[in-house]
Design an enzyme around this catalytic site. Structure first.
Site, PDB file in Angstrom:
ATOM      1  N   SER A  11      25.645  16.003  71.152  1.00 14.18           N
ATOM      2  CA  SER A  11      25.331  15.051  70.094  1.00 14.18           C
ATOM      3  C   SER A  11      26.315  15.240  68.953  1.00 14.18           C
ATOM      4  O   SER A  11      26.851  16.334  68.735  1.00 14.18           O
ATOM      5  CB  SER A  11      23.910  15.297  69.600  1.00 14.18           C
ATOM      6  OG  SER A  11      23.689  14.657  68.363  1.00 14.18           O
ATOM      7  N   CYS A  43      22.575   2.156  67.394  1.00 13.80           N
ATOM      8  CA  CYS A  43      22.498   3.506  67.951  1.00 13.80           C
ATOM      9  C   CYS A  43      23.782   3.882  68.679  1.00 13.80           C
ATOM     10  O   CYS A  43      24.594   3.034  69.042  1.00 13.80           O
ATOM     11  CB  CYS A  43      21.297   3.608  68.882  1.00 13.80           C
ATOM     12  SG  CYS A  43      20.813   5.330  69.208  1.00 13.80           S
ATOM     13  N   GLU A  62      23.648  14.753  76.599  1.00 18.34           N
ATOM     14  CA  GLU A  62      23.905  15.517  75.381  1.00 18.34           C
ATOM     15  C   GLU A  62      22.970  16.719  75.350  1.00 18.34           C
ATOM     16  O   GLU A  62      21.863  16.680  75.888  1.00 18.34           O
ATOM     17  CB  GLU A  62      23.668  14.664  74.138  1.00 18.34           C
ATOM     18  CG  GLU A  62      24.698  13.579  73.949  1.00 18.34           C
ATOM     19  CD  GLU A  62      24.488  12.778  72.679  1.00 18.34           C
ATOM     20  OE1 GLU A  62      23.455  12.988  72.003  1.00 18.34           O
ATOM     21  OE2 GLU A  62      25.330  11.928  72.366  1.00 18.34           O
ATOM     22  N   ASP A  92      19.335   8.082  71.528  1.00 19.99           N
ATOM     23  CA  ASP A  92      19.517   9.478  71.903  1.00 19.99           C
ATOM     24  C   ASP A  92      18.493  10.417  71.279  1.00 19.99           C
ATOM     25  O   ASP A  92      18.085  11.398  71.894  1.00 19.99           O
ATOM     26  CB  ASP A  92      20.927   9.928  71.517  1.00 19.99           C
ATOM     27  CG  ASP A  92      21.982   9.256  72.381  1.00 19.99           C
ATOM     28  OD1 ASP A  92      21.609   8.440  73.238  1.00 19.99           O
ATOM     29  OD2 ASP A  92      23.175   9.538  72.189  1.00 19.99           O
ATOM     30  N   CYS A 151      21.060   7.667  62.509  1.00 24.78           N
ATOM     31  CA  CYS A 151      21.053   9.041  61.990  1.00 24.78           C
ATOM     32  C   CYS A 151      22.112   9.227  60.912  1.00 24.78           C
ATOM     33  O   CYS A 151      23.252   8.778  61.056  1.00 24.78           O
ATOM     34  CB  CYS A 151      21.281  10.025  63.122  1.00 24.78           C
ATOM     35  SG  CYS A 151      19.984   9.980  64.382  1.00 24.78           S
TER      36      CYS A 151
END
Length: 570
Positions: free
Chosen positions: A473, A125, A447, A84, A197
């Protein structure tokens, strides 16, 4: 030795009729002993698309070691991901949610085609985590899930930063608040290595789900991707799946309705991503369980928010790991009576038994006890009303004001809104509406992090609201409402809005309304025409033809309730 007469791999490894199949295994260096053992698929999303997945190949080798040392024959294979952070802000994001279905389908086809008996799935992910767990629930063979781990935080001026800061820096740069040189410095240090992330964004949220629902080993989701301790968890995951084969303990035995409630509570308590309200219903469908957006929202409503994690809070995933990981959140919820400790897990033990060794640490500020929450209700809230009869979702973690009333400013796609935001062509008090971005209308339910981060970076995060039939997101913050249903593409009220309509959002009351009478909405509906899709063929077009509503998880098939036979029982 496990008796293969009850396992799927008997079709490709046992008896004279399997001689051609065995010849292929000999070609790959397998021995008679290995062919006689249970076949365990080791599925990963390893690729070089992004740091989220780059460490998975290493961890897969350790899983294979754990399988082989415990009487199994591991067979590694990979599938795709769409990352993403790189797909964000352009048409590539239409591929993201679609990839969840493609990953699940590809794992199913690989397992079915080669008659594997069990599997260990590794994912990094956002969409790959629910996708792998969906595959496990769909196939229902003994399975263990393992998260690839989060990225370490970047450092700038003595503070931790994540990719969220980079997206918000784009908005600050557009507003003239930071220089080119400052933006360059931020982007250069935010992501220091492999891993997903680092805030409580979608990947880490679904990693929490994997432990809370019982499909992953306790503690396995916490360690950062680059830590070698992940290899130990990988070996243990390989060993655990062989024990599950021996016990014939399957994913649907583990992921019961009570387990889904546990998972939703951990999402709420951690201030997790709104995407969990999409992925949990999709996973539940694979298990034949009714569990939609409203069920998730009801659980969020009476679960305290206790983990001070980004994007709404201060800390990153590594900080949570340093104090004991996801099990600390689960321990706090269990002690407070919010978690069902009787749910079974892939350890063969219950949640309560797994947590017996965990003590809640009092010398830390990352997670609070439920007696002293950040807020008494979860970090994500479900909404319903005249603008969202099928519901919507908003992340309230970190929000000071939970009500907003303003006039609509309507955009037909994300690009148009992003252009207006970048040009600062919007005003305080407006509700920015991005429509035609739902599962069917996008297609793909994009997103909106690029847009929401730009708004926040310009310092307008508390002065405007944004609603969409698309999604956000896990890194999004501000008054942003997603999953509005029915979506514009099927004639939902969001598709009937006009500039200047008054919209009211109340996250305390759980409502999302437009100040229009039913008669006015019906009059507009008569003049409404669906927007023509920008896709006329290909995977994304096919997804748009088959996908259902966000309310039910944006799924593309009927799920376990309609299955004629379960793969695990062949």
């Amino acid at each position: 030795m496990v008796d293969k007469s009850r396992l799927p791999s008997r079709y490709v490894s046992v008896g004279p009729a399997s001689a051609p199949h065995r010849s292929y295994y000999y070609a790959m260096g397998m021995t008679k002993e290995q062919i006689a053992q249970p076949f365990v698929g080791v599925a990963t999303c390893w690729n070089e698309a992004a740091p989220c997945n780059i460490t998975l190949a290493r961890q897969a080798q350790s899983v294979k070691k754990g399988v082989a040392e415990n009487g199994g024959t591991p067979r590694e294979f990979t599938t795709i991901t769409v990352t993403d952070g790189i797909a964000m802000g352009h048409e590539g994001m239409k591929s993201s949610l679609v990839s969840r279905e493609v990953i699940t389908d590809s794992v199913e086809l690989t397992i079915r085609g080669h008659a594997y008996d069990a599997m260990v799935c590794l994912a990094g992910c956002d969409k790959s985590l629910p996708a792998m767990m969906m595959a496990q629930l769909r196939l229902n063979i003994p399975s263990v899930f393992m998260y690839g781990g989060s990225i370490l935080p970047g450092k700038l001026d003595g503070k931790d930063i994540t990719v969220q800061d980079v997206f918000e820096a784009v908005g600050a740069h557009a507003a003239g608040k930071i220089t080119d040189e400052r933006l360059d410095k931020i982007e250069g240090c935010a992501c220091p290595g492999g891993g997903s992330c680092g805030g409580q964004f979608t990947a880490n949220t679904m990693a929490c789900v994997s432990e809370a629902i019982g499909l992953a080993l306790p503690g396995s989701a916490g360690a950062p991707a680059v830590y070698e301790s992940r290899d130990d968890y990988a070996i243990q995951s390989g060993a655990a799946v062989m024990q599950l084969v021996a016990q014939n303990l399957r994913p649907r035995d583990i992921a019961t309705r009570e387990a889904f409630i546990n998972a939703a509570r951990v999402v709420a308590a951690s201030g997790g991503s709104t995407n969990a309200a999409l992925h949990l219903p999709a996973m539940a469908s694979e298990a034949g369980i009714d569990f939609d957006l409203h069920d998730v929202a009801d659980i969020f409503k009476d679960t305290p928010y206790i983990a001070d994690l980004k994007p709404g809070g201060q800390y990153v995933a590594k900080d949570l790991y340093d104090i004991g990981g996801i099990e600390v959140i689960m321990r706090a919820l269990l002690d407070g009576g919010y978690l069902n400790g009787d749910c079974i897990t892939v350890t063969g033990k219950t949640i309560g038994e797994n947590l017996e060794r965990v003590q809640f640490p009092t010398d830390q500020k990352v997670v609070r006890p439920v007696s002293n929450p950040i807020s008494p209700t979860g970090g994500v809230v479900g909404l319903r009303g005249t603008l969202a009869p099928e519901g919507a979702i908003v992340k309230v973690a970190g929000l000071e004001n939970r009500q907003f009333e303003g006039v609509a400013r309507v955009f037909e796609c994300e690009e148009d809104c992003f252009a207006a935001v970048t040009a600062k062509d919007y005003s305080a008090g407006e509700v920015l509406v991005i429509r035609n971005e739902g599962p069917k209308g996008g297609p793909g339910m994009r997103e909106m992090l690029a847009t929401t981060a730009a708004i926040y970076g310009q310092g307008m995060g508390d002065q405007v609201a944004l609603i969409t039939d698309g999604r956000f997101s896990g890194a999004t913050r501000g008054f942003c409402v997603g999953h509005v249903g029915p979506e514009a593409a099927v004639g939902g009220p969001i598709g009937l809005l006009r500039d200047g309509d008054t919209i009211r959002i109340d996250a305390d009351a759980g409502t999302l309304d437009v100040d229009l009478s039913e008669a006015e909405l019906e009059a507009r509906r008569k003049d409404w025409q669906p927007r023509e899709s920008s896709f006329g063929s290909g995977t994304i077009w096919r997804y748009g033809q088959n996908v259902g509503s966000a309310e039910k998880g944006a799924i593309t098939h009927p799920g376990a309730k309609a299955e004629k036979s379960c793969y695990a029982d062949i």
